[in-house]
Design a protein around this motif. Sequence first.
Motif, PDB file in Angstrom:
ATOM      1  N   HIS A  92     -46.822  10.925  47.496  1.00  0.00           N
ATOM      2  CA  HIS A  92     -45.389  10.917  47.175  1.00  0.00           C
ATOM      3  C   HIS A  92     -44.911  12.292  46.737  1.00  0.00           C
ATOM      4  O   HIS A  92     -45.681  13.076  46.186  1.00  0.00           O
ATOM      5  N   ILE A  93     -43.629  12.527  46.975  1.00  0.00           N
ATOM      6  CA  ILE A  93     -42.961  13.714  46.467  1.00  0.00           C
ATOM      7  C   ILE A  93     -41.800  13.224  45.612  1.00  0.00           C
ATOM      8  O   ILE A  93     -41.089  12.290  45.990  1.00  0.00           O
ATOM      9  N   VAL A  94     -41.648  13.814  44.423  1.00  0.00           N
ATOM     10  CA  VAL A  94     -40.667  13.354  43.444  1.00  0.00           C
ATOM     11  C   VAL A  94     -39.732  14.505  43.087  1.00  0.00           C
ATOM     12  O   VAL A  94     -40.183  15.618  42.821  1.00  0.00           O
ATOM     13  N   CYS A  95     -38.431  14.210  43.083  1.00  0.00           N
ATOM     14  CA  CYS A  95     -37.447  15.217  42.683  1.00  0.00           C
ATOM     15  C   CYS A  95     -37.495  15.377  41.164  1.00  0.00           C
ATOM     16  O   CYS A  95     -37.387  14.394  40.425  1.00  0.00           O
ATOM     17  N   GLN A  96     -37.620  16.608  40.715  1.00  0.00           N
ATOM     18  CA  GLN A  96     -37.701  16.895  39.287  1.00  0.00           C
ATOM     19  C   GLN A  96     -36.350  16.755  38.591  1.00  0.00           C
ATOM     20  O   GLN A  96     -36.301  16.738  37.367  1.00  0.00           O
ATOM     21  N   HIS A  97     -35.265  16.623  39.357  1.00  0.00           N
ATOM     22  CA  HIS A  97     -33.941  16.500  38.754  1.00  0.00           C
ATOM     23  C   HIS A  97     -33.463  15.048  38.708  1.00  0.00           C
ATOM     24  O   HIS A  97     -33.124  14.551  37.646  1.00  0.00           O
TER      25      HIS A  97
END
Length: 151
Positions: A92-97
């Motif tokens: 998975h890739i997660v948006c830090q914002h």
Amino acid sequence: MTSRANDPIALLREAGLRVTDTRVAVISALGDLPHSGVDAVMSAVSRTLPQTSRQAIHNVLTDLTHAGIARRIEPAGQPGLYELRVGDNHHHIVCQHCGAVADVDCVTGHAPCLTPSTTSGFDLTEAEVTFWGVCSTCKAAQAEPAGASAP
């Protein structure tokens, strides 16, 4: 809706779980809303089954996870999220914002796709990787000059 969610009744029967309206609705919700938490699933299910309790949603998600129909992921700083994509060694890739989550196919091969320097006696079965970054929506919002959206 994902292909796994197209026939929730078959998924439940293959897993040996009793077919209930709540289980079918939860699978359908996860098909439409992958990487969803309990609140999002509850909201989707309550549109068709308004009498469903939050505890029932928790119970169904636990049952689906234990049966291998769903997967629970826990990105740092977020509550548990659920998806129907299981058994394919993806990450998975997660948006830090904003916390948006997207799937990333494994880039190195079959599970476990990574080998640690020591296994401490464990037999490895899989590796879970979380990539962190900024999604395109947040990146565009950051680039927009202040007040640009006002007429």
